[in-house]
Scaffold this motif. Sequence first.
Motif, PDB file in Angstrom:
ATOM      1  N   UNK A   1      -2.149  -8.319   2.857  1.00 22.58           N
ATOM      2  CA  UNK A   1      -1.171  -9.156   2.160  1.00 22.58           C
ATOM      3  C   UNK A   1       0.057  -8.399   1.667  1.00 22.58           C
ATOM      4  N   UNK A   2       0.317  -7.221   2.212  1.00 24.08           N
ATOM      5  CA  UNK A   2       1.511  -6.477   1.797  1.00 24.08           C
ATOM      6  C   UNK A   2       2.733  -6.811   2.640  1.00 24.08           C
ATOM      7  N   UNK A   3       2.590  -7.710   3.608  1.00 20.95           N
ATOM      8  CA  UNK A   3       3.746  -8.170   4.381  1.00 20.95           C
ATOM      9  C   UNK A   3       4.065  -7.337   5.601  1.00 20.95           C
ATOM     10  N   UNK A   4       3.073  -6.648   6.157  1.00 19.39           N
ATOM     11  CA  UNK A   4       3.322  -5.771   7.300  1.00 19.39           C
ATOM     12  C   UNK A   4       3.786  -6.550   8.527  1.00 19.39           C
ATOM     13  N   UNK A   5       3.115  -7.653   8.833  1.00 14.72           N
ATOM     14  CA  UNK A   5       3.489  -8.425  10.023  1.00 14.72           C
ATOM     15  C   UNK A   5       4.841  -9.124   9.832  1.00 14.72           C
ATOM     16  N   UNK A   6       5.117  -9.568   8.617  1.00 15.22           N
ATOM     17  CA  UNK A   6       6.441 -10.141   8.340  1.00 15.22           C
ATOM     18  C   UNK A   6       7.516  -9.090   8.578  1.00 15.22           C
ATOM     19  N   UNK A   7       7.247  -7.877   8.124  1.00 15.11           N
ATOM     20  CA  UNK A   7       8.227  -6.794   8.260  1.00 15.11           C
ATOM     21  C   UNK A   7       8.479  -6.447   9.722  1.00 15.11           C
ATOM     22  N   UNK A   8       7.413  -6.367  10.524  1.00 10.94           N
ATOM     23  CA  UNK A   8       7.630  -6.009  11.925  1.00 10.94           C
ATOM     24  C   UNK A   8       8.400  -7.100  12.665  1.00 10.94           C
TER      25      UNK A   8
ATOM     26  N   UNK B   1       6.301   8.444   6.728  1.00 10.18           N
ATOM     27  CA  UNK B   1       5.296   7.519   6.211  1.00 10.18           C
ATOM     28  C   UNK B   1       5.919   6.690   5.112  1.00 10.18           C
ATOM     29  N   UNK B   2       5.629   5.404   5.109  1.00  9.86           N
ATOM     30  CA  UNK B   2       6.153   4.529   4.059  1.00  9.86           C
ATOM     31  C   UNK B   2       5.084   3.522   3.668  1.00  9.86           C
ATOM     32  N   UNK B   3       4.853   3.408   2.357  1.00  9.54           N
ATOM     33  CA  UNK B   3       3.851   2.471   1.858  1.00  9.54           C
ATOM     34  C   UNK B   3       4.492   1.125   1.542  1.00  9.54           C
ATOM     35  N   UNK B   4       3.879   0.060   2.008  1.00  8.79           N
ATOM     36  CA  UNK B   4       4.285  -1.288   1.665  1.00  8.79           C
ATOM     37  C   UNK B   4       3.349  -1.774   0.569  1.00  8.79           C
ATOM     38  N   UNK B   5       3.898  -2.248  -0.512  1.00 11.88           N
ATOM     39  CA  UNK B   5       3.088  -2.519  -1.696  1.00 11.88           C
ATOM     40  C   UNK B   5       2.768  -4.007  -1.849  1.00 11.88           C
ATOM     41  N   UNK B   6       1.600  -4.248  -2.423  1.00 15.45           N
ATOM     42  CA  UNK B   6       1.205  -5.577  -2.854  1.00 15.45           C
ATOM     43  C   UNK B   6       0.363  -5.411  -4.111  1.00 15.45           C
ATOM     44  N   UNK B   7      -0.095  -6.514  -4.690  1.00 14.47           N
ATOM     45  CA  UNK B   7      -0.792  -6.425  -5.977  1.00 14.47           C
ATOM     46  C   UNK B   7      -2.261  -6.806  -5.845  1.00 14.47           C
TER      47      UNK B   7
END
Length: 201
Positions: free
Chosen positions: A12-19, A136-142
């Motif tokens: 749920x950190x939005x990885x697929x949205x970002x790609x 490397x970059x971390x995509x954050x979620x809660x």
Amino acid sequence: MAQLFFEYGAMNSGKSIEILKVAHNYESQGKNILLMTPAADTRSGTGIVSSRIGLERPAVAIQKADNLFDIVKHHQTNLAAVLIDEAQFLFPEQVDQLAQVVDELHIPAMAFGLKQDAFNQLFPGSKRLIEMADKLEEMKTICAFCGKKAITQLRIVDGEPQREGQQVFIGGDEAYIPTCRHHWYHPDMAKISDLFPKEGK
């Protein structure tokens, strides 16, 4: 200069949205990209990059025996970037092939995926990406329980946390919940009962 990127985050950190956004940005400038995803991810069908908000598009399905360098070389005419979704499912040798794409074909490769599995162990593909990536970059979620930063995901099976089993267990919101470290060990069972009712109830 071409580089190998790995952007990782919990569920749920939005990885697929970002790609999908990155792909759109390249293509809106008239540039060609090669979008790929491991065939192991079958949540929306084989060879589909799909986000939780409903956006999706077809992609080249990566099979276990595929050599990514050969695939990219076959498609390399005017190729601006290679984008890989669900990169945790790559095999380590395929990550090395992506590095070869960057170094020998001078094409940027951007991989998006989970860093660790639901048992807090690195996926082999993610481990190799951490070892080999230029950036490397971390995509954050809660955390779903407390709102702090989620670093992992808890697998829920029949309404109960599962902390052992097979590493690859394909699922989405119906099987996983993003958590901080504390709540991975000490989840709120009342909230889990609400979110993941047991079968037959």
